[in-house]
Design a protein around this motif. Structure first.
Motif, PDB file in Angstrom:
ATOM      1  N   UNK A  57       0.620  -0.958  -0.114  1.00 44.69           N
ATOM      2  CA  UNK A  57      -0.061   0.171  -0.203  1.00 44.69           C
ATOM      3  C   UNK A  57       0.434   1.302   0.277  1.00 44.69           C
ATOM      4  N   UNK A  58       0.303   2.397  -0.407  1.00 45.98           N
ATOM      5  CA  UNK A  58       1.181   3.179  -0.423  1.00 45.98           C
ATOM      6  C   UNK A  58       0.486   4.904  -0.119  1.00 45.98           C
ATOM      7  N   UNK A  59       0.230   5.522   1.012  1.00 44.98           N
ATOM      8  CA  UNK A  59       0.106   6.685   0.596  1.00 44.98           C
ATOM      9  C   UNK A  59      -0.197   7.735   0.406  1.00 44.98           C
ATOM     10  N   UNK A  60      -1.321   9.024   0.276  1.00 42.65           N
ATOM     11  CA  UNK A  60      -0.859   9.962  -1.265  1.00 42.65           C
ATOM     12  C   UNK A  60       0.660  10.879  -1.002  1.00 42.65           C
ATOM     13  N   UNK A  61       0.747  10.568  -1.804  1.00 43.10           N
ATOM     14  CA  UNK A  61       2.200  11.410  -1.408  1.00 43.10           C
ATOM     15  C   UNK A  61       2.336  12.985  -2.639  1.00 43.10           C
TER      16      UNK A  61
END
Lengths: 281, 253
Positions: A57-61
């Motif tokens: 998963x990745x948070x918004x960058x």
């Protein structure tokens, strides 16, 4: 056996402090929750990657370089946003006062004009009204800058909605006030000016404050004219130019949010002060 | 002696309710009249018709030579009502002071706004009348800082400042705590002694008995007794008066 006054006093104190402790615990809980929500929000935009159940998963960058470079350009729109709101609310207040008096008038044309105005404005979209004043009026030979087209449209629009606030404020002044004024020989105009309106305006300050706060955000609609460099217009300009609309709009959103919070605090203070001033007999 | 107030054939309806039925009476200068009667009998409505706060449906009112017939309209008619109101001062049950003005501001509002008196002159007159009701030291206080009794005394000063010929009191002590009633009655007593013509709707039987020259007893929209207090209290003619006075005196014991 009867309790002595000191015993009763200490009992009252105990109940008081119990109540206060309950309130304090609630406030503490609320503040902690705010902090958690705030951290979550920051985390959601942190760009951190994490692994959950074997999935990536990745948070918004966000593009921090873009933000650092452009936040100040967008921030400079705050002043225009506030200026637009102040001018529009001033116009709306005057119009709503006239509208409210019209709605209460026993003179048929005044009543009809006020009712017609409210119906027309409430029956059409605010965005249409703004564009109309900017794009349609030049066809009639009336050229308004984006700023004045926006102020006129917003003022007319909010004025129509605020008419009901003014009408209610005027009607809320006790009938006895009018009777006392009549009894000392005042005429209708004098009664309005000297007795009713000063009391009615005091009553409508809090709801007008609310309208002002709502208006702060509706000024963003004026950005469609393309010539008013307020918050939203500025953020769209730099966002589109750099393909960084996400960052640019977030910056504008944060500024709208902060101004709203600040003005809400001012509003709460005014309301509290007015509430303290008005003591019913 | 000619009458200063003449009420002739007065009728008033609230929708289909006939609240004043053919009322006629006169008041002589310096006469003190108390209007008593059960609630709903039309006492307050009668008083409010005298300065046209309520528009009567039939009949006429004359105060100090200004006569207004019921049911007119137009600018001249409004001017007449205005002239009539200037002959009368009114004191309300709920005081109705202007809360955004000081005590002095309340008192000078009429002279300044209605009569166009210069502020300085009005202030002198206002201070005089506040002094008269014993509130010279409260000139700059707002109504919310005054007790009920003080507010009612300011209201009396406000009415007096217009220098009316007749004072109308509409239950002036009914909204007051018992310990504050005396100070208002004291001011009214002072006015009686100065020879002010007064019409008072009241439940204060002590005041009525001591100071009224004449009592109007009302029931169901009619004046059913009209006479000096001794006659009315000690020797009422009508059965309903007896019942009312019986109920009141039992309350007093």
């Amino acid at each position: 056996m009867t309790q002595t006054t000191t015993e009763l006093q200490s009992q009252a104190d105990q109940i008081q402090s119990l109540k206060r402790r309950k309130q304090q615990r609630f406030r503490l809980g609320v503040n902690l929750s705010y902090a958690v929500l705030f951290l979550l929000l920051i985390y959601a935009f942190s760009g951190i990657k994490f692994n959950l159940f074997g999935l990536q998963f990745s948070t918004i960058s966000l593009d921090t370089a873009f933000i650092a470079e452009n936040w100040y350009f967008i921030f400079n729109g705050v002043w225009l946003t506030i200026l637009l709101s102040v001018l529009s609310i001033a116009l709306a207040t005057v119009l709503s006062l006239l509208g409210g008096l019209g709605r209460l008038s026993k003179y048929p044309p005044a009543y009809a004009l006020a009712t017609f105005y409210i119906s027309l404005i409430r029956g059409t979209p605010l965005l249409l009204q703004i564009i109309f004043f900017f794009l349609a009026l030049p066809q009639l030979g009336i050229r308004l800058t984006g700023l004045w087209a926006g102020v006129l449209a917003l003022g007319l629009n909010y004025g129509a909605y605020m008419t009901e606030i003014m009408r209610a404020g005027i009607q809320a002044v006790d009938i006895g006030q009018r009777e006392a004024a009549l009894a000392i020989g005042m005429n209708q105009g004098q009664i309005m000016r000297r007795v009713v309106l000063p009391q009615a305006l005091r009553l409508v300050i809090p709801p007008i404050g609310n309208q002002f706060i709502a208006m702060l955000k509706d000024t963003s609609l004026i950005s469609v004219t393309g010539f008013v460099w307020e918050l939203l217009w500025r953020s769209q300009k730099v966002g589109r130019a750099n393909f960084r609309s996400l960052e640019a709009l977030l910056i504008a959103a944060v500024f709208y949010w902060i101004i709203t919070i600040l003005f809400s605090i001012v509003q709460a203070n005014i309301e509290e002060r007015l509430a303290r001033g008005v003591r019913t007999t | 002696m000619t009458a200063i107030v003449e009420v002739n054939g007065l009728n008033k309806y609230f929708d289909s309710l006939h609240v004043l039925k053919d009322i006629s009476f006169e008041v002589a200068p310096a006469e003190v009249i108390c209007v008593i009667g059960p609630s709903g009998s039309g006492k307050s409505t009668l008083l409010r018709c005298i300065n046209f706060l309520e528009q009567p449906d039939f009949g006429s009112i004359a105060v100090n030579g200004v006569k207004v017939e019921a049911g007119g309209s137009g600018r001249e008619y409004k001017q007449k009502i205005h002239d009539l109101r200037l002959q009368t001062g009114m004191v309300f049950q709920s005081f109705n002071l202007f809360p955004h003005m000081t005590a002095l501001g309340n008192v000078i509002e009429g002279p300044v706004t209605v009569k166009g008196m210069p502020i300085q002159e009005a202030t002198e007159i206002g201070a005089h009348f506040l002094e008269k009701v014993g509130l010279g030291h409260k000139q700059d206080s707002y109504p919310s800082r005054l007790s009920g009794g003080q507010q009612q005394r300011v209201a009396i000063a406000r009415a007096l400042a217009m220098q009316p010929k007749v004072m109308l009191f509409d239950e002036p002590t009914s909204a007051l705590d018992p310990e504050l009633i005396g100070e208002v009655l004291g001011v009214m007593q002072q006015l009686v002694e100065e020879g002010m013509t007064m019409l008072t709707v009241t439940h204060e039987m002590g005041f009525t008995r001591r100071f009224a020259h004449r009592i109007l007893f009302m029931n169901e929209g009619r004046i059913i007794e009209n006479g000096p207090p001794d006659q009315l209290f000690d020797n009422p003619e009508d059965e309903r008066t007896k019942i009312f006075l019986g109920a009141i005196s039992r309350l007093g014991e």
